[in-house]
Design a protein around this motif. Structure first.
Motif, PDB file in Angstrom:
ATOM      1  N   THR A   3      15.537 -20.557   2.836  1.00 34.74           N
ATOM      2  CA  THR A   3      14.430 -19.785   3.691  1.00 34.74           C
ATOM      3  C   THR A   3      13.637 -18.798   3.125  1.00 34.74           C
ATOM      4  O   THR A   3      14.202 -17.953   2.285  1.00 34.74           O
ATOM      5  CB  THR A   3      15.475 -18.825   4.468  1.00 34.74           C
ATOM      6  N   TRP A   4      12.414 -18.989   3.388  1.00 30.76           N
ATOM      7  CA  TRP A   4      11.265 -18.280   2.885  1.00 30.76           C
ATOM      8  C   TRP A   4      11.077 -17.054   3.633  1.00 30.76           C
ATOM      9  O   TRP A   4      11.141 -17.230   4.860  1.00 30.76           O
ATOM     10  CB  TRP A   4       9.932 -19.234   2.558  1.00 30.76           C
ATOM     11  N   LEU A   5      10.915 -15.907   2.863  1.00 28.67           N
ATOM     12  CA  LEU A   5      10.764 -14.692   3.595  1.00 28.67           C
ATOM     13  C   LEU A   5       9.525 -13.936   2.891  1.00 28.67           C
ATOM     14  O   LEU A   5       9.246 -13.912   1.823  1.00 28.67           O
ATOM     15  CB  LEU A   5      12.059 -13.857   3.559  1.00 28.67           C
ATOM     16  N   HIS A   6       8.821 -12.997   3.616  1.00 28.79           N
ATOM     17  CA  HIS A   6       7.627 -12.493   3.427  1.00 28.79           C
ATOM     18  C   HIS A   6       7.581 -11.202   4.459  1.00 28.79           C
ATOM     19  O   HIS A   6       7.528 -11.682   5.660  1.00 28.79           O
ATOM     20  CB  HIS A   6       6.371 -13.489   3.433  1.00 28.79           C
ATOM     21  N   ARG A   7       7.090 -10.200   3.808  1.00 21.91           N
ATOM     22  CA  ARG A   7       6.879  -8.895   4.705  1.00 21.91           C
ATOM     23  C   ARG A   7       5.233  -8.723   4.856  1.00 21.91           C
ATOM     24  O   ARG A   7       4.784  -8.458   3.760  1.00 21.91           O
ATOM     25  CB  ARG A   7       7.463  -7.999   4.140  1.00 21.91           C
ATOM     26  N   TRP A   8       4.744  -8.882   5.937  1.00 19.32           N
ATOM     27  CA  TRP A   8       3.186  -8.737   6.085  1.00 19.32           C
ATOM     28  C   TRP A   8       2.872  -7.228   6.501  1.00 19.32           C
ATOM     29  O   TRP A   8       3.781  -6.752   7.479  1.00 19.32           O
ATOM     30  CB  TRP A   8       2.623  -9.532   7.070  1.00 19.32           C
ATOM     31  N   THR A   9       1.999  -6.553   5.953  1.00 17.60           N
ATOM     32  CA  THR A   9       1.845  -5.042   6.367  1.00 17.60           C
ATOM     33  C   THR A   9       0.136  -5.043   6.485  1.00 17.60           C
ATOM     34  O   THR A   9      -0.469  -5.721   5.921  1.00 17.60           O
ATOM     35  CB  THR A   9       2.465  -3.737   5.331  1.00 17.60           C
ATOM     36  N   SER A  10      -0.080  -3.931   7.337  1.00 16.26           N
ATOM     37  CA  SER A  10      -1.648  -3.799   7.793  1.00 16.26           C
ATOM     38  C   SER A  10      -2.296  -3.284   6.360  1.00 16.26           C
ATOM     39  O   SER A  10      -3.450  -3.387   6.417  1.00 16.26           O
ATOM     40  CB  SER A  10      -1.768  -2.933   8.718  1.00 16.26           C
ATOM     41  N   GLY A  11      -1.651  -2.616   5.424  1.00 11.23           N
ATOM     42  CA  GLY A  11      -2.088  -2.157   4.297  1.00 11.23           C
ATOM     43  C   GLY A  11      -2.736  -3.214   3.131  1.00 11.23           C
ATOM     44  O   GLY A  11      -3.484  -2.578   2.329  1.00 11.23           O
ATOM     45  N   ASN A  59      -1.386  -6.092  17.536  1.00  8.62           N
ATOM     46  CA  ASN A  59      -1.250  -4.731  17.254  1.00  8.62           C
ATOM     47  C   ASN A  59      -0.419  -4.210  16.360  1.00  8.62           C
ATOM     48  O   ASN A  59      -0.263  -2.952  16.072  1.00  8.62           O
ATOM     49  CB  ASN A  59      -1.143  -4.123  18.677  1.00  8.62           C
ATOM     50  N   ALA A  60       0.478  -5.083  15.914  1.00  8.77           N
ATOM     51  CA  ALA A  60       1.664  -4.686  14.830  1.00  8.77           C
ATOM     52  C   ALA A  60       0.842  -4.120  13.359  1.00  8.77           C
ATOM     53  O   ALA A  60       0.010  -4.806  12.963  1.00  8.77           O
ATOM     54  CB  ALA A  60       2.374  -6.207  14.485  1.00  8.77           C
ATOM     55  N   THR A  61       1.629  -3.294  12.894  1.00  9.13           N
ATOM     56  CA  THR A  61       1.373  -3.088  11.533  1.00  9.13           C
ATOM     57  C   THR A  61       2.164  -3.319  10.369  1.00  9.13           C
ATOM     58  O   THR A  61       1.994  -3.359   9.262  1.00  9.13           O
ATOM     59  CB  THR A  61       1.317  -1.309  11.258  1.00  9.13           C
ATOM     60  N   LEU A  62       3.312  -4.111  10.983  1.00  7.78           N
ATOM     61  CA  LEU A  62       4.446  -4.736  10.228  1.00  7.78           C
ATOM     62  C   LEU A  62       4.912  -5.821  10.632  1.00  7.78           C
ATOM     63  O   LEU A  62       5.299  -6.010  11.925  1.00  7.78           O
ATOM     64  CB  LEU A  62       5.556  -3.542   9.607  1.00  7.78           C
ATOM     65  N   ALA A  63       5.051  -7.178   9.980  1.00  9.76           N
ATOM     66  CA  ALA A  63       5.680  -8.100  10.455  1.00  9.76           C
ATOM     67  C   ALA A  63       6.614  -8.905   9.682  1.00  9.76           C
ATOM     68  O   ALA A  63       6.266  -8.857   8.165  1.00  9.76           O
ATOM     69  CB  ALA A  63       4.839  -9.054  11.072  1.00  9.76           C
ATOM     70  N   GLU A  64       8.106  -9.248   9.693  1.00  5.29           N
ATOM     71  CA  GLU A  64       8.625 -10.005   8.817  1.00  5.29           C
ATOM     72  C   GLU A  64       8.617 -11.723   9.259  1.00  5.29           C
ATOM     73  O   GLU A  64       8.786 -12.085  10.259  1.00  5.29           O
ATOM     74  CB  GLU A  64      10.261  -9.774   9.093  1.00  5.29           C
ATOM     75  N   ALA A  67       0.835  -1.187   0.234  1.00  2.37           N
ATOM     76  CA  ALA A  67       0.005   0.102   0.026  1.00  2.37           C
ATOM     77  C   ALA A  67       0.832   1.350  -0.132  1.00  2.37           C
ATOM     78  O   ALA A  67       0.549   2.250  -0.750  1.00  2.37           O
ATOM     79  CB  ALA A  67      -0.876   0.033   1.097  1.00  2.37           C
ATOM     80  N   ASN A  68       1.989   1.242   0.733  1.00  3.61           N
ATOM     81  CA  ASN A  68       2.782   2.280   0.508  1.00  3.61           C
ATOM     82  C   ASN A  68       4.382   1.737   0.137  1.00  3.61           C
ATOM     83  O   ASN A  68       4.643   0.702   0.164  1.00  3.61           O
ATOM     84  CB  ASN A  68       3.112   2.839   1.887  1.00  3.61           C
ATOM     85  N   LEU A  69       5.161   2.693  -0.240  1.00  2.00           N
ATOM     86  CA  LEU A  69       6.573   2.290  -0.714  1.00  2.00           C
ATOM     87  C   LEU A  69       7.371   1.616   0.497  1.00  2.00           C
ATOM     88  O   LEU A  69       7.231   1.928   1.676  1.00  2.00           O
ATOM     89  CB  LEU A  69       7.253   3.713  -1.009  1.00  2.00           C
ATOM     90  N   GLN A  70       7.861   0.497   0.022  1.00  2.00           N
ATOM     91  CA  GLN A  70       8.711  -0.233   0.990  1.00  2.00           C
ATOM     92  C   GLN A  70      10.157  -0.531   0.493  1.00  2.00           C
ATOM     93  O   GLN A  70      10.255  -0.687  -0.813  1.00  2.00           O
ATOM     94  CB  GLN A  70       8.203  -1.761   1.144  1.00  2.00           C
ATOM     95  N   ILE A  71      10.884  -0.501   1.425  1.00  2.82           N
ATOM     96  CA  ILE A  71      12.486  -0.600   1.063  1.00  2.82           C
ATOM     97  C   ILE A  71      12.990  -1.565   1.823  1.00  2.82           C
ATOM     98  O   ILE A  71      13.021  -1.509   3.230  1.00  2.82           O
ATOM     99  CB  ILE A  71      13.178   0.629   0.923  1.00  2.82           C
TER     100      ILE A  71
END
Length: 521
Positions: free
Chosen positions: A513-521, A493-498, A322-326
C-alpha cells in the motif's frame, strides 16, 4: 571518586566514577573459604550486559549530571576541515592489529563537547582508556602552527569507530561509528554513510523541545581472531532516563546489529521513541515545490517501509513539508519498519559527489514483543541537504513508568534495501506535478515493479481522505519492468489529505500500500 556496592545475585558490583578514573564497572564474586580457613583468591566474573544494567539502575536513583569538558586553544576553534584533518594513528589501535576487526578512537572538538569514557574488555574484564593526544596525527597543512600539548588537560574522547575487511579482504573499512549523543551510523558492503540510528529518542517534534540522551560510557569487547561479530556495551544517561545497551555487530553484505536495552526512567516517559532512525529528505520527483536545483532528487532515504503485526505492507513517501509534520501508524507487535533508499541509480540523482544512490537503508526487526503503539514519522522542513529532518521510531502506547525497568530487543539491519521482500509489487518511483487538464488538479504516477503482476489485470484502488480522485488508469512499461498506476487529485477546500493506492488481484493485494500526505504548503 565515588564507590557504590550493589549486590546482584550474590555478586558484588563495584561502580567507580569521577573525572579521574572514569565511570566503569568490575564484578567480583564473594570470597569462598579455602580448606585451611584462609580466603580463596577472588575470581572476577565476566563483564557484560547485566553489569551495565546494574550501573544504569544505580545511576537512575540520582539526578542527572551531564559530563562536561572545556575545549581550549586549538580544540576550541576547530573548523570542519581541521577536525577532519585529525586522524587516528593506526599503530595506536588498542586491539593491536587483529586480522578481522580494528578500532579508532575519535577526538573532541567542533560540535563534540561532551567527553565519552571508553573501556576495552579483555578476558571478561574492563580496563579504561585514558584520553591521549599522541593517538592522533594532525595534518600540518591545516595545523601549520602545530598543537600545544598543554591544552589537553580535561579533554576526553568523543566516540569511536570500528573497522573490518568489509569490501575487500586486504583493507579495513570502517563499518560503524558511535559519536555524538546516542547516535551511531553503519554501512553495509557497497554502501556509504547516510542515515543514522540512535539509542533513544525523547520528545522528538514536541513543543517542549527534544531531549538528547548521551552514551556516556562504552565497553568495547576485544574479539577473537576468528570472530565474525564484535560486542559493545554502552551506558545511556540523560535528565529523564538511564539505560544499559548491548550491540552485537556483524558487518557484511547486510550489516546486522543485534540491539538490546534495559531502560530505567527517572520520570514517566510518554513521548519516547524506541529504535529511532534519523535521515535527510530534501526533494524528489514526487515532492519538489520551489526547488531550483540541477539534480532530480536529493535524499538519504525516500520512504518509510512498514510490515505490520497483521502482515500488511506499507510504503509511506517521505516529504519536506512547509511545517512540522508528525504521523503515527498505529499497530500491535509490528514485524518490522525502517527508512529505505529505493532510488538506487545514478540517474535518479546525477550527483557525482554525494552518491546518494549508494546510501544504505535501515530496517528494524523487533525481537522482543513491542506490544501496542505506533510507528511514528517526524518530518521537519529544511532548505538544503545539510541537516537531518526525518525521524522514525516505535512509540509504545503506554508511557514508560518511572523507576521501573523496561526492556526492548531488536535487530537493526543495514543494507541496500530492507530484507523484507515478499511476492508483492513495490512502489519503486513516484512522480507528481500540476495536471495538464486543470491547474487545481495534480497528477501522480506511481511505478510499481511488474514482476509480481505478470499478466494480471489488477484492480486499481486509489483513495483520499479529502478532496477528489479522478482519471485513475494504468500503463504497462515492459521494457522497464514497471507497471504505472496514474491518477489525478484535487484537494478542493482541504489543506491536508492522506492519499493511498494499491493493486488488488482476484486473491487479494498484489502490491504494498502506497501512502502519501498532501498538504497545501
Amino acid at each position: 571518586m565515588i564507590r557504590r556496592d550493589v549486590l546482584r545475585g550474590g555478586a558484588a558490583l563495584a561502580v567507580l566514577g569521577g573525572s579521574a578514573g572514569g565511570l566503569f564497572a568490575q564484578t567480583q564474586t564473594a570470597p569462598t573459604p579455602a580448606p585451611d580457613g584462609a580466603a580463596a583468591p577472588v575470581a572476577a566474573a565476566p563483564f557484560g550486559f547485566e553489569s551495565v544494567v546494574g550501573i544504569a539502575k544505580d545511576l537512575s536513583g540520582s539526578s542527572y549530571a551531564a559530563p562536561q569538558m572545556t575545549l581550549r586553544g586549538t580544540f576550541a576553534k576547530l573548523t570542519y576541515d581541521q577536525y577532519r584533518a585529525i586522524r587516528f594513528r593506526r599503530d595506536r589501535d588498542p586491539w593491536g592489529g587483529l586480522p578481522n576487526f580494528a578500532v579508532d578512537l575519535l577526538p573532541p572538538g567542533m560540535i563534540y563537547t561532551q567527553p565519552v569514557e571508553i573501556n576495552i574488555v579483555e578476558n571478561g574484564q574492563p580496563r579504561p582508556l585514558p584520553f591521549n593526544l599522541d593517538t592522533f596525527e594532525f595534518d600540518p597543512k591545516l595545523f601549520p602552527e602545530g598543537i600545544d600539548t598543554t591544552e589537553v588537560e580535561g579533554l576526553g574522547w568523543s566516540g569511536f569507530r570500528l573497522r573490518a575487511p568489509l569490501n575487500r579482504p586486504d583493507f579495513m573499512d570502517e563499518f560503524v561509528v558511535f559519536q555524538g549523543a546516542s547516535y551511531f551510523r553503519a554501512v553495509a558492503r557497497g554502501t556509504i554513510y547516510g542515515l543514522s540510528a540512535r539509542g533513544l529518542a525523547i520528545g522528538t517534534g514536541s513543543s517542549a523541545g527534544e531531549e538528547f540522551p548521551l552514551f556516556r560510557t562504552f565497553w568495547i569487547h576485544r574479539p577473537q581472531p576468528g570472530d565474525r561479530m564484535v560486542r559493545v556495551n554502552a551506558l545511556l544517561d540523560s535528565d529523564s532516563v538511564t539505560g544499559a545497551y548491548e550491540f552485537l555487530m556483524e558487518p557484511g553484505a547486510d550489516t546486522v546489529i543485534q540491539v538490546r536495552c534495559a531502560l530505567f526512567p527517572r520520570r514517566e516517559l510518554q513521548n519516547v521513541g524506541i529504535a529511532p532512525l534519523t535521515s535527510m529528505f530534501w526533494f524528489s520527483p514526487a515532492d519538489r515545490p520551489g526547488i531550483d536545483d540541477f539534480r532530480s532528487a536529493v535524499h538519504d532515504s525516500d520512504g518509510l517501509q512498514m510490515l505490520t503485526g497483521e502482515g500488511a505492507r506499507l510504503w509511506r513517501l517521505l516529504s519536506n513539508p512547509a511545517n512540522l509534520q508528525i504521523s503515527a501508524f498505529q499497530d500491535s507487535s509490528p514485524r518490522g519498519f525502517g527508512l529505505a533508499q529505493r532510488a538506487r541509480s545514478f540517474d535518479d540523482y546525477r550527483d557525482t559527489e554525494a552518491d546518494y544512490q549508494d546510501r544504505p537503508s535501515a530496517w528494524v526487526q523487533p525481537v522482543s514483543d513491542f506490544g501496542r503503539g505506533s510507528v511514528t514519522l517526524v518530518e521537519i522542513p529544511v532548505r538544503n541537504e545539510f541537516n537531518d529532518n526525518i525521524v522514525s521510531y516505535w512509540q509504545p502506547a503506554q508511557a514508560l513508568a518511572a523507576n521501573q525497568r523496561a526492556d526492548f530487543a531488536y535487530d537493526l539491519i543495514i543494507s541496500k534495501l530492507p530484507p523484507d521482500n515478499p511476492p508483492l509489487a513495490r512502489a519503486m518511483r513516484t512522480m507528481s506535478g500540476i495536471s495538464v487538464n486543470a491547474a487545481d488538479w495534480r497528477t501522480y504516477n506511481i511505478d510499481f515493479s511488474e514482476t509480481q503482476i505478470g499478466a494480471l489485470e489488477p484492480q486499481l484502488v486509489v483513495q483520499a481522505s479529502a478532496g477528489k480522485i479522478g482519471a485513475v488508469h494504468a500503463v504497462r512499461m515492459p521494457e522497464q519492468d514497471l507497471f504505472r498506476l496514474a491518477f489525478e487529485f484535487t484537494p478542493g477546500n482541504a489543506t491536508l489529505a492522506e492519499l493511498s493506492a494499491r493493486l488488488v488481484g482476484p486473491d487479494g493485494p498484489i502490491s504494498e500500500t502506497w501512502l502519501h500526505r498532501w498538504t497545501s504548503g
